[in-house]
Write a protein that holds these residues in place. Structure first.
Motif, mmCIF file in Angstrom:
data_model
loop_
_atom_site.group_PDB
_atom_site.id
_atom_site.type_symbol
_atom_site.label_atom_id
_atom_site.label_comp_id
_atom_site.label_asym_id
_atom_site.label_seq_id
_atom_site.Cartn_x
_atom_site.Cartn_y
_atom_site.Cartn_z
ATOM 1 N N GLU A 20 0.827 -1.207 0.000
ATOM 2 C CA GLU A 20 0.000 0.000 0.000
ATOM 3 C C GLU A 20 0.864 1.260 0.000
ATOM 4 O OE1 GLU A 20 -3.210 0.513 -0.341
ATOM 5 O OE2 GLU A 20 -3.944 -1.557 -0.229
ATOM 6 N N GLU A 21 1.931 1.268 0.789
ATOM 7 C CA GLU A 21 2.848 2.421 0.798
ATOM 8 C C GLU A 21 3.474 2.623 -0.579
ATOM 9 O OE1 GLU A 21 3.560 4.729 3.082
ATOM 10 O OE2 GLU A 21 2.729 3.877 4.931
ATOM 11 N N LEU A 22 3.804 1.526 -1.241
ATOM 12 C CA LEU A 22 4.439 1.589 -2.558
ATOM 13 C C LEU A 22 3.443 1.909 -3.669
ATOM 14 C CD1 LEU A 22 6.721 -1.547 -2.183
ATOM 15 C CD2 LEU A 22 7.511 0.833 -2.340
ATOM 16 N N GLY A 23 2.153 1.725 -3.394
ATOM 17 C CA GLY A 23 1.146 1.941 -4.415
ATOM 18 C C GLY A 23 1.129 0.857 -5.478
ATOM 19 N N GLU A 24 1.575 -0.342 -5.108
ATOM 20 C CA GLU A 24 1.631 -1.454 -6.048
ATOM 21 C C GLU A 24 0.371 -2.310 -5.957
ATOM 22 O OE1 GLU A 24 3.896 -2.214 -8.417
ATOM 23 O OE2 GLU A 24 4.861 -0.300 -7.946
ATOM 24 N N PRO A 25 -0.168 -2.736 -7.093
ATOM 25 C CA PRO A 25 -1.380 -3.569 -7.066
ATOM 26 C C PRO A 25 -1.070 -4.987 -6.586
ATOM 27 C CG PRO A 25 -0.607 -3.323 -9.311
ATOM 28 C CD PRO A 25 0.280 -2.453 -8.453
ATOM 29 N N TYR A 26 -2.034 -5.565 -5.903
ATOM 30 C CA TYR A 26 -1.862 -6.943 -5.424
ATOM 31 C C TYR A 26 -3.216 -7.608 -5.310
ATOM 32 C CZ TYR A 26 -3.214 -4.930 -0.908
ATOM 33 O OH TYR A 26 -3.877 -4.279 0.088
ATOM 34 N N GLU A 27 -3.164 -8.907 -5.293
ATOM 35 C CA GLU A 27 -4.346 -9.720 -5.054
ATOM 36 C C GLU A 27 -4.104 -10.461 -3.747
ATOM 37 O OE1 GLU A 27 -5.362 -13.559 -7.378
ATOM 38 O OE2 GLU A 27 -6.372 -11.914 -8.440
ATOM 39 N N LEU A 28 -5.072 -10.428 -2.848
ATOM 40 C CA LEU A 28 -4.931 -11.075 -1.544
ATOM 41 C C LEU A 28 -5.767 -12.343 -1.501
ATOM 42 C CD1 LEU A 28 -4.021 -11.175 1.427
ATOM 43 C CD2 LEU A 28 -5.959 -9.648 1.966
ATOM 44 N N HIS A 29 -5.104 -13.461 -1.198
ATOM 45 C CA HIS A 29 -5.794 -14.735 -0.977
ATOM 46 C C HIS A 29 -5.765 -14.982 0.527
ATOM 47 C CE1 HIS A 29 -4.717 -16.206 -5.304
ATOM 48 N NE2 HIS A 29 -5.452 -15.111 -5.293
ATOM 49 N N GLN A 30 -6.898 -14.855 1.176
ATOM 50 C CA GLN A 30 -6.947 -14.955 2.632
ATOM 51 C C GLN A 30 -7.060 -16.412 3.078
ATOM 52 O OE1 GLN A 30 -8.616 -12.033 5.148
ATOM 53 N NE2 GLN A 30 -9.139 -10.665 3.457
ATOM 54 N N HIS A 31 -5.913 -16.987 3.359
ATOM 55 C CA HIS A 31 -5.826 -18.348 3.890
ATOM 56 C C HIS A 31 -4.931 -18.291 5.124
ATOM 57 C CE1 HIS A 31 -7.763 -19.932 0.339
ATOM 58 N NE2 HIS A 31 -6.870 -19.315 -0.426
ATOM 59 N N GLY A 32 -5.322 -18.999 6.160
ATOM 60 C CA GLY A 32 -4.589 -18.972 7.413
ATOM 61 C C GLY A 32 -3.371 -19.874 7.425
ATOM 62 N N PRO A 33 -2.528 -19.701 8.449
ATOM 63 C CA PRO A 33 -1.345 -20.553 8.592
ATOM 64 C C PRO A 33 -1.732 -22.034 8.612
ATOM 65 C CG PRO A 33 -1.317 -18.772 10.208
ATOM 66 C CD PRO A 33 -2.663 -18.739 9.541
ATOM 67 N N ARG A 34 -0.905 -22.837 8.021
ATOM 68 C CA ARG A 34 -1.023 -24.298 7.965
ATOM 69 C C ARG A 34 -2.251 -24.787 7.190
ATOM 70 N NH1 ARG A 34 0.850 -22.561 12.416
ATOM 71 N NH2 ARG A 34 -1.031 -22.636 13.648
ATOM 72 N N SER A 35 -2.951 -23.885 6.507
ATOM 73 C CA SER A 35 -4.068 -24.323 5.661
ATOM 74 C C SER A 35 -3.490 -25.063 4.454
ATOM 75 C CB SER A 35 -4.893 -23.122 5.200
ATOM 76 O OG SER A 35 -4.117 -22.298 4.347
ATOM 77 N N PRO A 36 -4.260 -25.914 3.814
ATOM 78 C CA PRO A 36 -3.757 -26.625 2.628
ATOM 79 C C PRO A 36 -3.262 -25.673 1.539
ATOM 80 C CG PRO A 36 -5.852 -27.564 3.338
ATOM 81 C CD PRO A 36 -5.624 -26.336 4.174
ATOM 82 N N GLU A 37 -3.944 -24.526 1.391
ATOM 83 C CA GLU A 37 -3.537 -23.554 0.368
ATOM 84 C C GLU A 37 -2.166 -22.961 0.670
ATOM 85 O OE1 GLU A 37 -7.998 -23.758 0.552
ATOM 86 O OE2 GLU A 37 -6.400 -23.543 2.053
#
Length: 196
Positions: A20-37
């Motif tokens: 966000e500080e850099l102003g760079e686009p990103y896609e967030l995949h919300q998966h928790g620690p140790r999840s299969p993903e």
């Protein structure tokens, strides 16, 4: 476009804030620690994970260092004395602030119950306070590196917020004011919205 895997309530917050500080686009995949993903991307199961240029990068500090170097922002240039000083503060934060909070978390809810030693938290709170006071005494400007906001500020502020949620007191007035100013940054606020 970067792909970030993790949830904002973890160290993933640091990566999202840097982007966000850099102003760079990103896609967030919300998966928790140790999840299969996550385990499909990082054998340890830890978050955050960044996918960039066909590669996978793990560890929040490695990721934000890569981003800062690549975009030539939020950091002093590699090979300079200023960068060496910034790296020294970054490692101090990881060794003496983050590590203490992580030890408390492990003994609170991460380790198997029979391996937890809850009594250690008093000692860890004392160590945290002592280390934070030393860090505060080194501050000589609005940011940890003086006049420049860097990735060290991202790590430090994340740890201050972690401390608040873990009920580790932040007693120094200078550090309290610093934390408030960092949380007031627009980029921080945008990521905080994701964490709600």
């Amino acid at each position: 476009m970067y792909t970030v895997t993790g949830i904002p309530l973890t160290r993933t917050f640091r990566v999202l804030w840097a982007l966000e500080e850099l102003g760079e686009p990103y896609e967030l995949h919300q998966h928790g620690p140790r999840s299969p993903e996550v385990q499909a991307l990082n054998v340890s199961g830890k978050v955050p994970v960044l996918q960039a240029e066909g590669e996978t990068i793990t560890d929040s500090t490695a990721i934000i260092t890569y981003l800062a170097d690549k975009h030539r922002a939020l950091t002093a240039p590699a090979g300079t004395i200023a960068r060496a000083k910034q790296d020294a503060i970054t490692h101090l934060l990881l060794d003496e602030i983050d590590a203490v909070l992580w030890a408390a978390a492990r003994h609170s809810f991460i380790l198997p119950e029979e391996q937890r030693v809850p009594e250690v938290k008093g000692s860890l709170k004392w160590e945290f306070g002592h280390n934070l006071a030393r860090l505060e005494s080194k501050m000589s400007g609005p940011f940890l590196m003086g006049e420049d906001f860097t990735i060290a500020d991202i790590i430090c502020t994340h740890c201050l917020n972690w401390a608040r949620s873990a009920k580790f007191p932040v007693e120094g007035e200078k550090m309290q004011d610093y934390g408030k100013r960092m949380r007031d940054r627009e980029a921080f606020q945008r990521v905080a919205e994701l964490a709600r």
